[in-house]
Design an enzyme around this catalytic site. Sequence first.
Site, mmCIF file in Angstrom:
data_model
loop_
_atom_site.group_PDB
_atom_site.id
_atom_site.type_symbol
_atom_site.label_atom_id
_atom_site.label_comp_id
_atom_site.label_asym_id
_atom_site.label_seq_id
_atom_site.Cartn_x
_atom_site.Cartn_y
_atom_site.Cartn_z
ATOM 1 N N LYS A 39 8.784 -5.820 9.674
ATOM 2 C CA LYS A 39 8.315 -6.680 8.589
ATOM 3 C C LYS A 39 9.328 -7.770 8.250
ATOM 4 O O LYS A 39 8.961 -8.774 7.621
ATOM 5 C CB LYS A 39 7.979 -5.845 7.348
ATOM 6 C CG LYS A 39 6.645 -5.104 7.460
ATOM 7 C CD LYS A 39 6.277 -4.420 6.168
ATOM 8 C CE LYS A 39 4.898 -3.751 6.251
ATOM 9 N NZ LYS A 39 3.792 -4.726 6.287
ATOM 10 N N CYS A 74 -4.706 -3.160 8.777
ATOM 11 C CA CYS A 74 -3.624 -2.435 8.113
ATOM 12 C C CYS A 74 -4.065 -0.990 8.005
ATOM 13 O O CYS A 74 -5.066 -0.685 7.337
ATOM 14 C CB CYS A 74 -3.344 -3.011 6.722
ATOM 15 S SG CYS A 74 -2.185 -2.012 5.738
ATOM 16 N N ASN A 75 -3.353 -0.094 8.670
ATOM 17 C CA ASN A 75 -3.733 1.315 8.655
ATOM 18 C C ASN A 75 -3.661 1.913 7.256
ATOM 19 O O ASN A 75 -4.576 2.595 6.802
ATOM 20 C CB ASN A 75 -2.824 2.103 9.601
ATOM 21 C CG ASN A 75 -3.100 1.808 11.060
ATOM 22 O OD1 ASN A 75 -3.869 2.489 11.716
ATOM 23 N ND2 ASN A 75 -2.448 0.769 11.584
ATOM 24 N N THR A 76 -2.564 1.641 6.546
ATOM 25 C CA THR A 76 -2.368 2.252 5.235
ATOM 26 C C THR A 76 -3.433 1.797 4.241
ATOM 27 O O THR A 76 -3.859 2.565 3.375
ATOM 28 C CB THR A 76 -0.964 1.921 4.694
ATOM 29 O OG1 THR A 76 0.008 2.164 5.713
ATOM 30 C CG2 THR A 76 -0.635 2.775 3.484
ATOM 31 N N ALA A 77 -3.891 0.548 4.378
ATOM 32 C CA ALA A 77 -4.922 0.039 3.466
ATOM 33 C C ALA A 77 -6.215 0.835 3.562
ATOM 34 O O ALA A 77 -7.031 0.821 2.625
ATOM 35 C CB ALA A 77 -5.196 -1.435 3.766
ATOM 36 N N ARG A 121 0.819 -1.206 0.000
ATOM 37 C CA ARG A 121 0.000 0.000 0.000
ATOM 38 C C ARG A 121 0.858 1.263 0.000
ATOM 39 O O ARG A 121 0.595 2.226 -0.724
ATOM 40 C CB ARG A 121 -0.922 0.000 1.230
ATOM 41 C CG ARG A 121 -2.090 -0.975 1.152
ATOM 42 C CD ARG A 121 -1.707 -2.445 1.140
ATOM 43 N NE ARG A 121 -0.935 -2.842 2.314
ATOM 44 C CZ ARG A 121 -0.152 -3.914 2.390
ATOM 45 N NH1 ARG A 121 0.013 -4.704 1.332
ATOM 46 N NH2 ARG A 121 0.509 -4.207 3.496
ATOM 47 N N CYS A 145 0.547 1.985 12.511
ATOM 48 C CA CYS A 145 0.885 0.917 11.567
ATOM 49 C C CYS A 145 0.720 -0.375 12.352
ATOM 50 O O CYS A 145 1.198 -0.472 13.489
ATOM 51 C CB CYS A 145 2.316 1.062 11.046
ATOM 52 S SG CYS A 145 2.878 -0.370 10.080
ATOM 53 N N THR A 200 3.190 4.757 8.620
ATOM 54 C CA THR A 200 3.989 4.747 7.395
ATOM 55 C C THR A 200 3.851 6.089 6.687
ATOM 56 O O THR A 200 2.863 6.819 6.870
ATOM 57 C CB THR A 200 3.524 3.637 6.440
ATOM 58 O OG1 THR A 200 2.199 3.942 5.977
ATOM 59 C CG2 THR A 200 3.547 2.271 7.110
#
Length: 483
Positions: free
Chosen positions: A408, A322-325, A288, A439, A366
């Site tokens: 990760k 998932c925060n960014t998603a 993402r 994140c 992120t």
Amino acid sequence: MTTTSRLGIVGGLGSLAGGDLFYKLVKSRAVLEDQGRYHFLFEQHPFKDVLLPLDRHASMTARKFYVFQVCKTFEDSGVDAVLLPCFASQTFREEIQQELGIPVLDMMQALVRHILSSVAPGTTLGVIASDFVRHAGLFEQHLGQHFNLVYPEDHAQVALMEAMYGVNGIKDGHLDGVPLESVYQACLSLQGQGATVIVPGMTELSLVCGDLQRRGIGVLDINQIYAEFATQADGPRRQPPFKLGIVGGVGPAATVDFMGKVVAHTPAGKDQDHIKMVVEQNPQIPDRTANLLRDETDPTLALYATCKRLESAGAQAIAIPCNTAHAFVERIQAHLRVPIVNMLSETVEWIVSTYGSGQAVGLLATSGTLQSQVYHQAARRSGLQLITPGFDYQALVMKAIYGERGIKAGFIEGVCREQLLLAAEHLCEQGARVLILGCTELPLVLAHSESFRVGNYRVALVDPTTILARRCIGLSSDGRNTV
């Protein structure tokens, strides 16, 4: 505008009885008065045990599998409810129901409702049932509290089983002669024990109801009763058990962490008290952050496809740990039938309810999440002031997540933790007293905490995956699937 009702009938458990139910559905008053409302699907496949006598020790395993497979086919084709015309199968109806997102209409409930509306409590009821159903206690469970139940005497029961399941029996289509006489004698046996109403425990009894009634036997037609029950406008529609769908693999360890939090926060005294979860662990969803920062492969379709598969699996709500998603959620949600529980909005609302609005809140996330402004938008709506790291400190956050010794890559101690603490202290120096671990990898290193020491500061660490887990549990407890 009339709402269409799609009803599926499980055939093959007693082919003639299933066909008889279908016929009585089609000619029921409700259907004849509004023929455009009802759509019926009749599904029948070869079932190897169909002609085996349902004796006391009959195995239900193959029957359970058959019923589930047909019901699942109905569910996948958009059927609203399923009719299961088989008393032996009614003994495990609840097991089937637990695995489906559509109701399997309770034939025993239909029968009990009819009897309670027309027969005085305390009446002696005679039950015509297979050995299996008789010894399973199905009728005692549903009718024993209000009525006196009697069964045919032993010799009459033996003849009854032969009449139903034997060569040239009723299940084979022989509806008169010796089979009919054996059923009649079983009914006389019940009347001799004081029964004034004969209650069916075999759906095949509906095939000879007319003949028995003409002989003066007060026998109920279960297929007629079940058909009327299914076509009632206010017929029962059970809400299936809550099932949470999880978009996994974004990232993989964060998915497992989120599932653990759902389990840990569920008030459960036994395994069965926990909520159902269906997970697609799909690490192949494009990154993402890479898309948001460098216009690399767009993950929208992969996220959408994963959500649709969860939807097809019966999920009533979807969580994306998932925060960014969440930068892609808005464009996906409009094309789904079930809601995505928005982790970012839930987190911001929780902070406001816990610490009040007007707070200065630091955000560790992120660079993709920061650039998308999804947290900023939620914060502005709630009156929170977001503080984000300066350029050099944001670089530390990204290294802590994506670096060679980052989270990760499987590290949760050492340099990645030190980098996060430096960025956290930097936010505290700017006035933040609440930090969002924005994140889902970050809570693997820093846990949710009301008071956490960062250098010379005390700060609250807010874990969005914990907030998301609690919210999903709340949806389950409320019996709702809207957010």
